[in-house]
Design a protein around this motif. Structure first.
Motif, PDB file in Angstrom:
ATOM      1  N   ASP A 296       0.831  -1.207   0.000  1.00  0.00           N
ATOM      2  CA  ASP A 296       0.000   0.000   0.000  1.00  0.00           C
ATOM      3  C   ASP A 296       0.866   1.257   0.000  1.00  0.00           C
TER       4      ASP A 296
ATOM      5  N   ALA B 183      -1.884  -6.303  -3.717  1.00  0.00           N
ATOM      6  CA  ALA B 183      -2.132  -5.718  -2.398  1.00  0.00           C
ATOM      7  C   ALA B 183      -3.530  -6.085  -1.908  1.00  0.00           C
TER       8      ALA B 183
ATOM      9  N   LEU C  82       1.235  -0.932 -12.278  1.00  0.00           N
ATOM     10  CA  LEU C  82       0.640  -0.502 -11.014  1.00  0.00           C
ATOM     11  C   LEU C  82      -0.620  -1.298 -10.682  1.00  0.00           C
ATOM     12  N   ASP C  83      -1.401  -1.611 -11.705  1.00  0.00           N
ATOM     13  CA  ASP C  83      -2.632  -2.361 -11.468  1.00  0.00           C
ATOM     14  C   ASP C  83      -2.335  -3.750 -10.909  1.00  0.00           C
TER      15      ASP C  83
ATOM     16  N   LEU D 109       2.610   1.662  -3.397  1.00  0.00           N
ATOM     17  CA  LEU D 109       1.598   2.093  -4.361  1.00  0.00           C
ATOM     18  C   LEU D 109       1.301   3.573  -4.231  1.00  0.00           C
ATOM     19  N   HIS D 110       1.120   4.016  -2.993  1.00  0.00           N
ATOM     20  CA  HIS D 110       0.818   5.436  -2.757  1.00  0.00           C
ATOM     21  C   HIS D 110       1.948   6.317  -3.266  1.00  0.00           C
TER      22      HIS D 110
ATOM     23  N   ARG E 134       2.031   6.393  -7.115  1.00  0.00           N
ATOM     24  CA  ARG E 134       0.950   7.164  -7.734  1.00  0.00           C
ATOM     25  C   ARG E 134       1.097   8.661  -7.505  1.00  0.00           C
TER      26      ARG E 134
ATOM     27  N   GLU F   3      -1.502  -3.342  -7.341  1.00  0.00           N
ATOM     28  CA  GLU F   3      -2.717  -3.054  -6.587  1.00  0.00           C
ATOM     29  C   GLU F   3      -3.544  -4.322  -6.361  1.00  0.00           C
ATOM     30  N   ARG F   4      -3.634  -5.161  -7.403  1.00  0.00           N
ATOM     31  CA  ARG F   4      -4.370  -6.429  -7.250  1.00  0.00           C
ATOM     32  C   ARG F   4      -3.688  -7.323  -6.219  1.00  0.00           C
TER      33      ARG F   4
END
Length: 218
Positions: free
Chosen positions: A142, A214, A207-208, A145-146, A149, A211-212
């Protein structure tokens, strides 16, 4: 990692604020030095002049980083937190009474301080929520990712993110051991979720996909 979007050093450098700038005194601190402690007698406000410092809580053998302050970020010593230099740094210090002038003559000072405190409060809730509902692998993904982005650089359909943190500093931010964070980063590389480019620099090809991953770790 800069979260205010504002550099108070630029404001203090304005010629018309020379007398206000004079109320601040410089203090040099060494890398790793704990500059202020929760039980310290000093009641000061400072602006980071050079380097980076972290704001953290400590309980027994655990440390929880609430914020990393960069040049231009302000903070107060009576917050009940530890303040430690992540690298050789310079702080601009003044007493609380003098800060009232800053709040009056530099409205940006007030807004920036509110942003800093808001960020630290948000991080506090994030740490509490993470410890209660997420495991370390999920918290780490997380966080990456933050950062990707919000401050990552687009590259070949992915993102290049510069965390500017050592493994030890990242583990302190996550509230985990250095060995655990290092192992999880290696696992993410083996899974093809990201690849290390240098110290604290990672390339995330999708990134996707991260995210998946995570989401599936919840």
């Amino acid at each position: 990692m800069k979260f205010t979007g504002v550099n108070l050093l630029d404001e203090l450098a304005r010629p018309e604020l020379a007398d206000l700038r004079a109320v601040f005194r410089k203090r040099s601190v060494n890398k790793g030095e704990v500059v202020f402690r929760p039980d310290g007698p000093e009641d000061l406000v400072f602006v980071v002049g050079k380097g980076r410092v972290r704001v953290y809580l400590a309980y027994e053998d655990k440390e929880f980083t609430l914020a990393i302050l960069n040049p231009g970020d302000p903070y107060s010593t009576h917050s009940g937190c530890y303040i430690q230099a992540l690298e050789d740094a310079e702080l601009l210090l003044t007493d609380v009474r003098s800060v009232k002038r800053c709040l009056t003559e530099i409205p940006l000072f007030t807004r920036t301080m509110v942003r800093v405190l808001g960020h630290i409060l948000r991080n506090s809730f994030s740490i509490i929520g993470g410890l209660a509902f997420k495991d370390i692998y999920n918290r780490l993904m997380d966080y990456i990712l933050h950062e990707a982005r919000t401050s990552g650089t687009p590259e070949n359909g992915g993102r290049l993110v510069e965390l500017n943190l050592t493994i030890e500093q990242l583990s302190q931010l996550m509230g985990a051991t250095r060995q655990t964070v290092s192992t999880l980063l290696n696992d993410m590389e083996r899974a093809g979720l990201m690849f290390k480019r240098g110290r604290g620099v990672y390339f995330i090809p999708d990134l996707d996909a991260l995210e998946r991953a995570a989401g599936s770790a919840d």
